[in-house]
Design a protein around this motif. Structure first.
Motif, PDB file in Angstrom:
ATOM      1  N   SER A  55       0.836  -1.196   0.000  1.00 38.60           N
ATOM      2  CA  SER A  55       0.000   0.000   0.000  1.00 38.60           C
ATOM      3  C   SER A  55       0.872   1.247   0.000  1.00 38.60           C
ATOM      4  CB  SER A  55      -0.904   0.005   1.234  1.00 38.60           C
ATOM      5  OG  SER A  55      -1.772  -1.102   1.229  1.00 38.60           O
ATOM      6  N   LEU A  56       0.365   2.301  -0.620  1.00 41.91           N
ATOM      7  CA  LEU A  56       1.047   3.581  -0.562  1.00 41.91           C
ATOM      8  C   LEU A  56       1.005   4.127   0.862  1.00 41.91           C
ATOM      9  CD1 LEU A  56      -0.473   5.130  -3.800  1.00 41.91           C
ATOM     10  CD2 LEU A  56       1.952   4.634  -3.455  1.00 41.91           C
ATOM     11  N   THR A  57       2.118   4.699   1.294  1.00 37.83           N
ATOM     12  CA  THR A  57       2.175   5.321   2.617  1.00 37.83           C
ATOM     13  C   THR A  57       1.682   6.752   2.478  1.00 37.83           C
ATOM     14  OG1 THR A  57       4.120   3.985   3.108  1.00 37.83           O
ATOM     15  CG2 THR A  57       3.632   5.794   4.592  1.00 37.83           C
ATOM     16  N   PRO A  58       0.522   7.088   3.014  1.00 36.74           N
ATOM     17  CA  PRO A  58      -0.049   8.423   2.785  1.00 36.74           C
ATOM     18  C   PRO A  58       0.856   9.526   3.311  1.00 36.74           C
ATOM     19  CG  PRO A  58      -1.660   6.933   3.763  1.00 36.74           C
ATOM     20  CD  PRO A  58      -0.332   6.250   3.851  1.00 36.74           C
ATOM     21  N   GLY A  59       0.903  10.605   2.574  1.00 32.52           N
ATOM     22  CA  GLY A  59       1.683  11.763   3.000  1.00 32.52           C
ATOM     23  C   GLY A  59       0.850  12.725   3.823  1.00 32.52           C
ATOM     24  N   GLU A  60       0.150  12.194   4.798  1.00 28.45           N
ATOM     25  CA  GLU A  60      -0.736  13.028   5.610  1.00 28.45           C
ATOM     26  C   GLU A  60       0.054  14.103   6.342  1.00 28.45           C
ATOM     27  OE1 GLU A  60      -2.694  10.222   8.076  1.00 28.45           O
ATOM     28  OE2 GLU A  60      -4.064   9.525   6.505  1.00 28.45           O
ATOM     29  N   GLY A  61      -0.474  15.313   6.300  1.00 26.47           N
ATOM     30  CA  GLY A  61       0.195  16.436   6.944  1.00 26.47           C
ATOM     31  C   GLY A  61       1.219  17.132   6.083  1.00 26.47           C
ATOM     32  N   VAL A  62       1.488  16.603   4.880  1.00 24.57           N
ATOM     33  CA  VAL A  62       2.468  17.195   3.974  1.00 24.57           C
ATOM     34  C   VAL A  62       1.735  17.913   2.847  1.00 24.57           C
ATOM     35  CG1 VAL A  62       4.440  16.762   2.461  1.00 24.57           C
ATOM     36  CG2 VAL A  62       4.091  15.340   4.500  1.00 24.57           C
TER      37      VAL A  62
END
Length: 731
Positions: free
Chosen positions: A145-152
């Motif tokens: 799975s793609l590692t989400p860039g949450e917060g970026v």
């Protein structure tokens, strides 16, 4: 014609749908401060699959492929997000973070400047892919799975986390999808305007505002972008697909390398098709200052992105000249991009050529990797020895403070060969290092890309000098054939979960080979584990030949105190596994005399000392790396007869004929006044895939139809000859 990538030879792209014409605008980024910022939102963090698309027109490439960001949402601690970038003389890279960490795929140097290209990166859940103008250029496995860039945040034109990676040029039609688009889907819509409601489209920036300080997201998600450090002047006309664009890549001859010009010099220009349609006819011109211009019409098919070296019909007498200024140019109907049509160079032949002159390497805007294309002579038969000299100098503010691996490579026909390795010192300028690279003479002809790399993580870095020296004379063996054996920059050592057994290699010895050797550059790295391997482990490894332990390698360097870079900081006095800080790494060489038979195969195996790392996690809190080896090994064959030639044409010799080459399947072999006994077919990795016993036939039709496309070595044994043929099988 030089075949750059066979998968591009038949690709003729056409644009369908409604072309974007009205209100077509783009943004022009200056490469130093301009960017567009987009705040984070859930839609911009796909997890299963994704596609990025954009049209780009670069004014100038950044030195590193990752330094020219088109669009990025990369973050760290842990790794997360994605990035589409371009640089390094026209390479494109797509990077994603998945469960295993960063995964990326990059193209060769296909893109030009001052021309529009559609670029795309796709993650399918099992592969990461990269496209140019709808053509799949490269793919690498990347599962998870793609590692989400949450917060970026999302940046167009710069990296949001590692700042300073600015794109220099125009960007238009940016699209972010949460689905993996297919080749056909990309091609069908890449030059048409979308509605914004397409399934899977999560952000779309047509950039057709033409004014103002924002760009609107045309989807219903409303992720608008803010122009940063930009003004109304950054709005320019948008993309127009280029269907006709040829440019001059370089002056292929006369060469910069040599003792002077000759009376029968060839004038050769390399051109490139930068457009999306094949080129079939164009005019080409050269002019030596002070002489008349010479123009000829070229009728040849150059597919998209392919290069072609044209040789002018008449030879030129340049004897007595010490330098010339030569201008090459091309003219093509419909080519409106004049920026790459003309190239002027001053050529002064020399036997000592500075490939890189104080070329700065760092982890900032200059980059760790630098590439320079050099047109070498067509033959090096008049040179007995070839050397490389490397020196390091400090940029303003001082040198990098750490001992780091560095290397010089050549890229020939898309493949890298490491030819020299060294370790940087602790923060001081030094050098004076020399390597004999005569073994690579067969690769150092015509167009050669020289690649300098320093693994440096600081902003200061190094100024690198690389000088090429040729010695005139008659070589003992004018023909040298060099082949890769093991080529690894991170061969994990001692991990119970990772197999560190090097694969056995079978090498075909040419029937005319008179001498041979193994050439290996080997260093150990990583520590803070059992025995402080591999950097500080005193181990002995072995080379086995045809099943017998034959050569010994005591991989330990105990003279680090005898150091031309002293005094340094750090631990430069300590002995290490094959290297010292501030020293060159010279290759190990083993003479194969008595261990090979011309015309036969030889089996080679590299057997490492049996080692298990019992402290296989942590690595001193992350300040060290897992034990690993950097190993680049070659098998070198020498002869006074031609054992090097790799022909793209049919073979015609006094005793044998073989055709066609390339072949779609059927390959005809005919002996002249001789009878065939056996035919063995090997893949390029020397694996035997077929064998035939014949009853004295003079002719045989070999059928490769069921075999995968690729290069095959065909060994033909007759009553009086052993011949090794090389053929390309392609549909």
């Amino acid at each position: 014609m030089k075949k750059v990538f066979t998968f591009l030879l038949v690709m003729c792209l056409s644009f369908s749908g409604t072309m974007i014409m009205a209100q077509n605008h783009a943004l022009d980024f200056d490469g130093s401060s301009n960017k567009v910022g987009i705040l984070d939102s859930p839609e911009l963090n796909p997890t299963a699959a994704m596609t990025l698309e954009a049209w780009i027109n670069a004014e100038e490439w950044q030195s590193s492929i990752w330094a020219g960001v088109i669009i990025s949402k990369q973050g760290s601690g842990p790794d997360k997000g994605w990035c589409l970038s371009a640089g390094e003389n026209g390479r494109l890279e797509f990077t994603v973070s998945v469960d295993e960490g960063w995964k990326s795929v990059a193209t060769p140097q296909l893109l030009g400047t001052n021309a529009w290209y559609h670029v795309a990166g796709v993650y399918t859940g099992t592969q990461v892919k990269v496209y140019i103008n709808g053509v799949l250029i490269g793919a690498e496995d990347a599962i998870g799975s793609l590692t989400p860039g949450e917060g970026v945040v999302v940046n167009i034109g710069e990296n949001p986390t590692w700042t300073g990676r600015y794109f220099n040029g125009m960007i238009d039609e940016v699209r972010i999808w949460e689905v993996a688009r297919t080749d056909a889907e990309i091609q069908a819509s890449m030059s048409t305007e979308l509605t914004g409601s397409e399934a899977g489209l999560v952000a779309y920036y047509p950039m057709n505002e033409g004014t103002g300080m924002t760009i609107a997201d045309a989807t219903s998600n409303g992720n608008d972008g803010q122009l940063i450090n930009m003004s109304e002047d950054n709005w320019v006309d948008g993309f127009v697909p280029v269907t006709a664009d040829i440019g001059v890549m370089g002056i292929a001859s006369p060469s910069y390398i040599g003792s002077g010009f000759a009376a029968d010099e060839k004038i050769r220009l390399e051109v490139k098709n930068y457009a999306t349609e094949p080129i079939t006819e164009f005019e080409i011109t050269y002019q030596i200052t002070g002489s008349d211009a010479i123009t000829e019409t070229v009728v040849v098919t150059i597919p998209p992105f392919e290069t072609y070296i044209y040789t002018f019909e008449d030879l030129v007498d340049l004897s007595g000249e010490t330098e010339i200024e030569i201008t090459g140019s091309v003219s093509l109907d419909g080519d409106d991009n004049a920026a790459n049509d003309v190239l002027t160079e001053m050529i002064e032949p020399t036997l000592n050529f500075m490939i890189f002159d104080e070329e700065r390497h760092n982890y900032g805007g200059y980059g760790q990797t630098h590439t320079k294309t050099l047109y070498m002579p067509e033959s090096l038969e008049d040179f007995s020895e070839i050397y490389i000299h490397i020196d390091l100098e400090c940029p303003t503010g001082g040198c990098d403070p750490w001992d780091q691996p560095a290397k010089l490579m050549i890229n020939k026909d898309g493949e890298n060969y490491e030819i020299a390795r060294y370790i940087t010192p602790y923060g001081v300028a030094c050098g004076g290092w020399t390597w004999d690279i005569t073994d690579f003479r067969s690769l150092l002809v015509d167009e050669v890309d020289w690649v300098s790399y320093v693994q440096v993580w600081g902003a200061s870095g190094w100024l690198v000098d690389v000088e090429l020296e040729l010695i005139e004379g008659s070589p003992e063996y004018p023909f040298v054939k060099i082949e890769k054996l093991w080529s690894e920059d991170n061969w994990v050592y001692g991990d119970p979960d990772v197999n560190d057994d090097f694969p056995e290699m079978d090498v075909m010895i040419h029937p005319e080979t008179e001498a041979a050797k193994i050439r290996m550059t080997m260093t150990g790295h990583g520590q803070a584990n059992t025995s402080n391997a591999a950097e500080f482990s005193d181990f002995t490894h072995h080379i086995w030949v045809d099943g017998e332990e034959t050569f010994e390698q005591h991989l330990w360097k105990d003279d680090c105190d005898v150091n031309s870079c002293a005094p340094q900081s750090g631990t430069y006095l300590y002995s290490r596994a094959g290297w010292c800080p501030g020293q060159d790494v010279q290759p190990w060489e083993w003479d194969m005399d008595g261990h090979f038979t011309p015309g036969e195969m030889v089996n080679l195996d590299y057997v490492l000392y049996d080692y298990t790392n019992l402290l296989n996690t942590g690595y001193n809190g992350g300040s060290h790396t897992e034990p690993h080896y950097r190993c680049h090994t070659y098998f070198v064959q020498y002869s006074t007869e031609d054992i090097v030639g790799i022909s793209d044409q049919s073979v015609v010799m006094d005793h044998i004929q073989a055709y066609p080459n390339p072949t779609t399947g059927l390959y005809n072999i005919k002996m002249v006044n001789d009878n065939i006994k056996t035919i063995d077919v090997y893949q390029l990795n020397s694996q035997l895939v077929a064998s035939y016993q014949l009853n004295g036939d003079q002719e045989f039709q070999l059928d490769l139809s069921d075999m995968p496309n690729g290069i095959y070595m065909i060994k033909v044994q007759s009553e009086n000859h052993t011949t090794v043929l090389k053929t390309v099988k392609s549909n």
